[in-house]
Enzyme design. Structure first.
Site, mmCIF file in Angstrom:
data_model
loop_
_atom_site.group_PDB
_atom_site.id
_atom_site.type_symbol
_atom_site.label_atom_id
_atom_site.label_comp_id
_atom_site.label_asym_id
_atom_site.label_seq_id
_atom_site.Cartn_x
_atom_site.Cartn_y
_atom_site.Cartn_z
ATOM 1 N N SER A 1 0.847 -1.181 0.000
ATOM 2 C CA SER A 1 0.000 0.000 0.000
ATOM 3 C C SER A 1 0.891 1.242 0.000
ATOM 4 O O SER A 1 2.053 1.186 0.429
ATOM 5 C CB SER A 1 -0.859 -0.063 1.263
ATOM 6 N N SER A 2 0.334 2.362 -0.446
ATOM 7 C CA SER A 2 1.155 3.578 -0.539
ATOM 8 C C SER A 2 1.526 4.128 0.849
ATOM 9 O O SER A 2 2.373 5.012 0.952
ATOM 10 C CB SER A 2 0.430 4.644 -1.354
ATOM 11 N N CYS A 3 0.918 3.571 1.924
ATOM 12 C CA CYS A 3 1.269 4.042 3.271
ATOM 13 C C CYS A 3 2.662 3.578 3.699
ATOM 14 O O CYS A 3 3.151 3.963 4.754
ATOM 15 C CB CYS A 3 0.221 3.632 4.299
ATOM 16 N N TYR B 1 0.969 -1.354 10.472
ATOM 17 C CA TYR B 1 0.529 -1.945 9.198
ATOM 18 C C TYR B 1 1.577 -1.685 8.114
ATOM 19 O O TYR B 1 1.970 -2.595 7.369
ATOM 20 C CB TYR B 1 -0.811 -1.303 8.818
ATOM 21 N N LYS C 1 3.947 -4.265 5.831
ATOM 22 C CA LYS C 1 3.995 -4.247 4.360
ATOM 23 C C LYS C 1 5.429 -4.045 3.865
ATOM 24 O O LYS C 1 5.838 -4.640 2.870
ATOM 25 C CB LYS C 1 3.087 -3.139 3.815
ATOM 26 N N HIS D 1 -13.478 4.303 3.447
ATOM 27 C CA HIS D 1 -12.596 5.334 2.923
ATOM 28 C C HIS D 1 -13.440 6.473 2.349
ATOM 29 O O HIS D 1 -14.656 6.339 2.197
ATOM 30 C CB HIS D 1 -11.692 4.740 1.836
HETATM 31 N N1 NAP Z 1 -8.360 -0.737 -0.354
HETATM 32 C C1 NAP Z 1 -7.411 0.103 -0.696
HETATM 33 O O1 NAP Z 1 -7.625 1.317 -0.871
HETATM 34 C C2 NAP Z 1 -6.008 -0.395 -0.892
HETATM 35 C C3 NAP Z 1 -5.074 0.529 -1.333
HETATM 36 C C4 NAP Z 1 -3.783 0.110 -1.545
HETATM 37 C C5 NAP Z 1 -3.437 -1.199 -1.295
HETATM 38 N N2 NAP Z 1 -4.338 -2.091 -0.878
HETATM 39 C C6 NAP Z 1 -3.847 -3.448 -0.600
HETATM 40 O O2 NAP Z 1 -4.546 -4.447 -1.287
HETATM 41 C C7 NAP Z 1 -4.601 -5.623 -0.473
HETATM 42 C C8 NAP Z 1 -6.033 -6.042 -0.326
HETATM 43 O O3 NAP Z 1 -6.778 -4.967 0.195
HETATM 44 P P1 NAP Z 1 -8.362 -4.885 0.053
HETATM 45 O O4 NAP Z 1 -8.736 -3.468 0.131
HETATM 46 O O5 NAP Z 1 -8.805 -5.742 -1.083
HETATM 47 O O6 NAP Z 1 -8.765 -5.576 1.437
HETATM 48 P P2 NAP Z 1 -10.110 -6.335 1.815
HETATM 49 O O7 NAP Z 1 -11.223 -5.914 0.934
HETATM 50 O O8 NAP Z 1 -10.245 -6.229 3.296
HETATM 51 O O9 NAP Z 1 -9.753 -7.857 1.445
HETATM 52 C C9 NAP Z 1 -8.780 -8.588 2.140
HETATM 53 C C10 NAP Z 1 -9.075 -10.056 1.950
HETATM 54 O O10 NAP Z 1 -8.114 -10.823 2.700
HETATM 55 C C11 NAP Z 1 -8.801 -11.849 3.393
HETATM 56 N N3 NAP Z 1 -8.070 -12.206 4.619
HETATM 57 C C12 NAP Z 1 -7.705 -11.409 5.650
HETATM 58 N N4 NAP Z 1 -7.066 -12.114 6.599
HETATM 59 C C13 NAP Z 1 -7.030 -13.398 6.149
HETATM 60 C C14 NAP Z 1 -6.509 -14.606 6.675
HETATM 61 N N5 NAP Z 1 -5.890 -14.657 7.876
HETATM 62 N N6 NAP Z 1 -6.669 -15.749 5.959
HETATM 63 C C15 NAP Z 1 -7.299 -15.737 4.765
HETATM 64 N N7 NAP Z 1 -7.813 -14.617 4.203
HETATM 65 C C16 NAP Z 1 -7.676 -13.470 4.897
HETATM 66 C C17 NAP Z 1 -10.137 -11.237 3.748
HETATM 67 O O11 NAP Z 1 -11.068 -12.240 4.021
HETATM 68 P P3 NAP Z 1 -12.172 -11.970 5.191
HETATM 69 O O12 NAP Z 1 -12.837 -10.667 4.810
HETATM 70 O O13 NAP Z 1 -13.053 -13.149 5.091
HETATM 71 O O14 NAP Z 1 -11.376 -11.850 6.458
HETATM 72 C C18 NAP Z 1 -10.458 -10.467 2.464
HETATM 73 O O15 NAP Z 1 -11.062 -11.294 1.490
HETATM 74 C C19 NAP Z 1 -3.948 -5.264 0.872
HETATM 75 O O16 NAP Z 1 -2.634 -5.730 0.873
HETATM 76 C C20 NAP Z 1 -3.959 -3.758 0.878
HETATM 77 O O17 NAP Z 1 -2.858 -3.228 1.553
HETATM 78 C C21 NAP Z 1 -5.635 -1.725 -0.666
#
Ligand code: NAP
Length: 333
Positions: free
Chosen positions: A118-120, A147, A151, A190
């Site tokens: 992530s950009s953080c 966090y 990362k 967000h």
């Molecule tokens: N959202 C943003 O704006 C953003 C921006 C930059 C980067 N990212 C990066 O993209 C990645 C995904 O983010 P996202 O926004 O898609 O998050 P998200 O919607 O919360 O999805 C995360 C997924 O990971 C699963 N998960 C979490 N803990 C787990 C575990 N112990 N075992 C198996 N599955 C697990 C969750 O399942 P459950 O829900 O069932 O726990 C969920 O399906 C992260 O690395 C994040 O840093 C996101």
């Protein structure tokens, strides 16, 4: 490059591809993107079927399924409040998930892996736009430091395995994402999904004033989740020599993913109300924190690899709104 050479290195339609976190915002878009491109051999497990923090279970799963490519989009993710309240959970769970998946990938010979960060990870006061080389050049934003450090450890893990074991893992740092399946809960969401929800609620109530947190002046960048998926698939499909050029001993295998464009929160709120066709007067709640004045990623590296974001912000907002409309707007009786 010869056609055969290309075929050998890129993902084949029947390659065994594991998408970790396929029900999340990023992972569901990656799954959709792969299916739309005809990849037919996806390996998927929900959190309840496989806890990725359980190293033994992850190892057995990899030995059974033998994925060839891995998109690591599973993580414990949350807003400022959650990060600030549960830093121990954020650092522990993210370290556990990424270490289990990266190590199991190495042990069962995964060809290419993409770790999502992530950009953080970048310093709070990094020069703008933020280049990959600014990693570890200054203090982090304190509210999500645990966090961010997990990362950063993930990037270092990919890089270390590449150096020591000759693996070929990349780390992608997306900017703020939005899209279908986003979190629209006002407490934890967000800014973009929160604005969509607030405009819908104002429209339903006939309210012409819209409260926006902060001064409206911070500048932010937003990437539509399907564009992120497109970038991730593009990266794991890069031809061998280009892919290899990203795996050097001297530089982290790190690539920013964004649109390269930002706008103020005020402009964003105006755009959301325009797309949802409900004009309201914006009221700024200046008792709320603004956060960093500007956060824009430098995307020259991924642009030079032949990828650019395609979805305009207005179009992305429209599609996100359409995806959540049935839940936010009750059907007329
Ligand atoms: N959202 C943003 O704006 C953003 C921006 C930059 C980067 N990212 C990066 O993209 C990645 C995904 O983010 P996202 O926004 O898609 O998050 P998200 O919607 O919360 O999805 C995360 C997924 O990971 C699963 N998960 C979490 N803990 C787990 C575990 N112990 N075992 C198996 N599955 C697990 C969750 O399942 P459950 O829900 O069932 O726990 C969920 O399906 C992260 O690395 C994040 O840093 C996101």
């Amino acid at each position: 490059m010869k056609a055969d050479e290309k075929r050998q290195v890129n993902m084949e339609q029947n390659s065994r591809i594991y998408v970790a976190g396929h029900r999340g915002l990023a992972g569901s878009a990656i799954r959709r993107g792969l299916e739309q491109r005809g990849y037919s051999n996806l390996i998927l497990r929900t959190h309840s079927e496989l806890d990725l923090a359980d190293r033994k279970a992850v190892h057995s799963f990899f030995m059974e399924e033998k994925p060839e490519y891995v998109f690591l989009a599973a993580a414990k993710v949350g807003g400022i409040l959650a990060n600030d309240t549960y830093p121990a959970d954020f650092i522990r769970e993210n370290l556990e998930i990424q270490t289990s998946v990266i190590d199991a990938s190495y042990r069962c010979g995964v060809k290419r892996l993409l770790f999502l960060g992530s950009s953080c990870i970048y310093p709070k006061l990094a020069p703008q736009p933020i280049k990959e080389e600014y990693l570890l050049t200054g203090p982090l934003e304190p509210t999500n430091r645990a966090y961010a450090l997990a990362k950063i450890a993930g990037i270092e893990t990919c890089w270390s395995y590449n150096r020591q074991y000759g693996t070929r893992y990349l780390a992608a740092m997306p900017t703020n994402l939005y899209g279908p399946g986003d979190n629209f809960d006002l407490q934890g969401s967000h800014v973009l999904p929160a604005l969509i929800r607030k405009v819908v609620e104002a429209k339903l109530a006939g309210e012409r004033k819209l409260m926006v947190w902060g001064t409206g002046t911070p500048r932010r960048e937003f990437l539509y989740s399907d564009d992120l998926a497109d970038a991730c698939i593009h990266l794991l499909n890069l031809p061998e020599p280009i892919y290899d050029s990203l795996l050097t001993r001297d530089e982290a295998p790190l690539i920013n993913i964004g649109t390269g464009e930002d706008l103020t929160i005020r402009e964003l709120a105006e755009l959301v109300s325009k797309v949802l066709e409900y004009q309201c007067e914006l009221i700024f709640d200046t008792s709320r924190q603004d956060g960093t004045p500007r956060k824009l990623l430098d995307v020259s590296r991924i642009n030079a690899l032949g990828w650019r974001a395609k979805t305009s912000l207005a179009e992305g907002i429209r599609r996100t709104y359409e995806s959540v409309r049935p839940q936010l707007e009750p059907a007329p009786q």
